[in-house]
Design a protein around this motif. Structure first.
Motif, short mmCIF file in Angstrom:
data_model
loop_
_atom_site.label_atom_id
_atom_site.label_comp_id
_atom_site.label_asym_id
_atom_site.label_seq_id
_atom_site.Cartn_x
_atom_site.Cartn_y
_atom_site.Cartn_z
N UNK A 108 -9.96 111.34 -5.62
CA UNK A 108 -11.34 111.79 -5.43
C UNK A 108 -11.86 112.60 -6.61
N UNK A 109 -10.96 113.25 -7.37
CA UNK A 109 -11.36 113.91 -8.62
C UNK A 109 -10.27 113.70 -9.65
N UNK A 110 -10.70 113.46 -10.86
CA UNK A 110 -9.74 113.28 -11.95
C UNK A 110 -9.59 114.60 -12.69
N UNK A 111 -8.47 114.76 -13.39
CA UNK A 111 -8.25 116.03 -14.09
C UNK A 111 -9.19 116.19 -15.28
N UNK A 112 -9.58 117.44 -15.51
CA UNK A 112 -10.45 117.75 -16.65
C UNK A 112 -9.63 117.84 -17.94
N UNK A 113 -8.38 118.29 -17.80
CA UNK A 113 -7.48 118.41 -18.95
C UNK A 113 -6.22 117.60 -18.66
N UNK A 114 -5.40 117.41 -19.70
CA UNK A 114 -4.19 116.60 -19.53
C UNK A 114 -3.19 117.20 -18.55
N UNK A 115 -3.09 118.52 -18.48
CA UNK A 115 -2.09 119.14 -17.61
C UNK A 115 -2.64 119.53 -16.24
N UNK A 124 -6.36 116.40 1.93
CA UNK A 124 -6.43 116.33 0.47
C UNK A 124 -5.28 117.14 -0.11
N UNK A 125 -4.91 116.77 -1.32
CA UNK A 125 -3.84 117.50 -2.00
C UNK A 125 -3.94 117.26 -3.51
N UNK A 126 -3.36 118.18 -4.24
CA UNK A 126 -3.27 118.05 -5.70
C UNK A 126 -1.93 117.42 -6.04
N UNK A 127 -1.97 116.37 -6.85
CA UNK A 127 -0.75 115.68 -7.27
C UNK A 127 -0.74 115.59 -8.79
N UNK A 128 0.42 115.28 -9.35
CA UNK A 128 0.52 115.12 -10.79
C UNK A 128 -0.39 113.98 -11.23
N UNK A 129 -1.06 114.19 -12.36
CA UNK A 129 -1.99 113.16 -12.84
C UNK A 129 -1.23 112.04 -13.55
N UNK A 130 -1.82 110.87 -13.49
CA UNK A 130 -1.32 109.70 -14.20
C UNK A 130 -2.41 109.21 -15.13
N UNK A 131 -2.04 108.47 -16.14
CA UNK A 131 -3.02 107.98 -17.12
C UNK A 131 -4.07 107.09 -16.47
N UNK A 132 -3.68 106.33 -15.46
CA UNK A 132 -4.59 105.36 -14.87
C UNK A 132 -5.52 105.97 -13.82
N UNK A 133 -5.44 107.26 -13.59
CA UNK A 133 -6.25 107.89 -12.55
C UNK A 133 -7.74 107.78 -12.86
#
Length: 186
Positions: free
Chosen positions: A77-84, A100-109
């Protein structure tokens, strides 16, 4: 390849261990060092088996003590603003409640992408479960890594010993040829 093998087999002739006076002391020393390197390579293989077995045992123990987990499909539902930064995902429980929850981001998000996430019994995001296959693969990879390091180290040391011995032999031959050449002009 055959040339290298023939050269290595030549270096292991039994005459280096004999009392033949034509064998140079350097050749005997070279044979002793190469033999010691082979014995140390065998010790490296034993270390590889130990490391692989210990890695397998640790991963298997981790797989046995982990709690039950199940997977759900969650929508980004939201992509990260920064890489980390984490990615926020949402999913529905069987009773229809939205979580809802925060999970580690992936490149394809991207917003709207469906991801597979793992949850524990309290519906908290968890790491994927460690399986028996994971433990086997990790153990084999750890053992192969040690084998590769041992083989590369052995090969490099053998080449170093052979190069140093060959350089010393060539210098001796050159000196003997110069001595023979001087004596032939008198």
């Amino acid at each position: 390849m055959l040339r290298f093998l023939a050269r290595e087999l030549h270096s292991w002739r039994l005459m280096h261990a004999s009392s033949n006076r034509l064998v140079r002391p350097l050749d005997r020393l070279e044979t002793t060092v190469l033999l010691a390197l082979c014995v140390s390579a065998l010790a490296g293989l034993l270390a590889a088996l130990t490391v692989g077995g210990n890695t397998y045992a640790a991963h298997k123990a981790a797989a046995e003590v982990q709690g039950p987990r199940h997977s759900v499909s969650a929508t980004v539902i939201t992509t990260p603003k920064q890489d980390d930064s984490p990615t926020i995902v949402a999913w529905r429980r069987p009773d229809g409640a939205r979580l809802t929850a925060a999970v580690d981001s992936e490149r394809q998000d991207r917003v709207g992408r469906v991801r597979l996430i793992w949850l524990d019994d309290e519906q908290r995001v968890a790491d994927p479960p460690v399986t028996h296959t994971d433990a086997v693969v990790e153990g084999v990879m750890a053992g192969l890594g040690v084998v590769m390091l041992t083989a590369m180290g052995w090969w490099g040391l053998v080449l170093l010993v052979r190069a140093a011995a060959d350089r010393h032999r060539m210098r001796r031959w050159e000196a003997e040829w110069l001595e023979l050449d001087i004596d032939s002009h008198r």
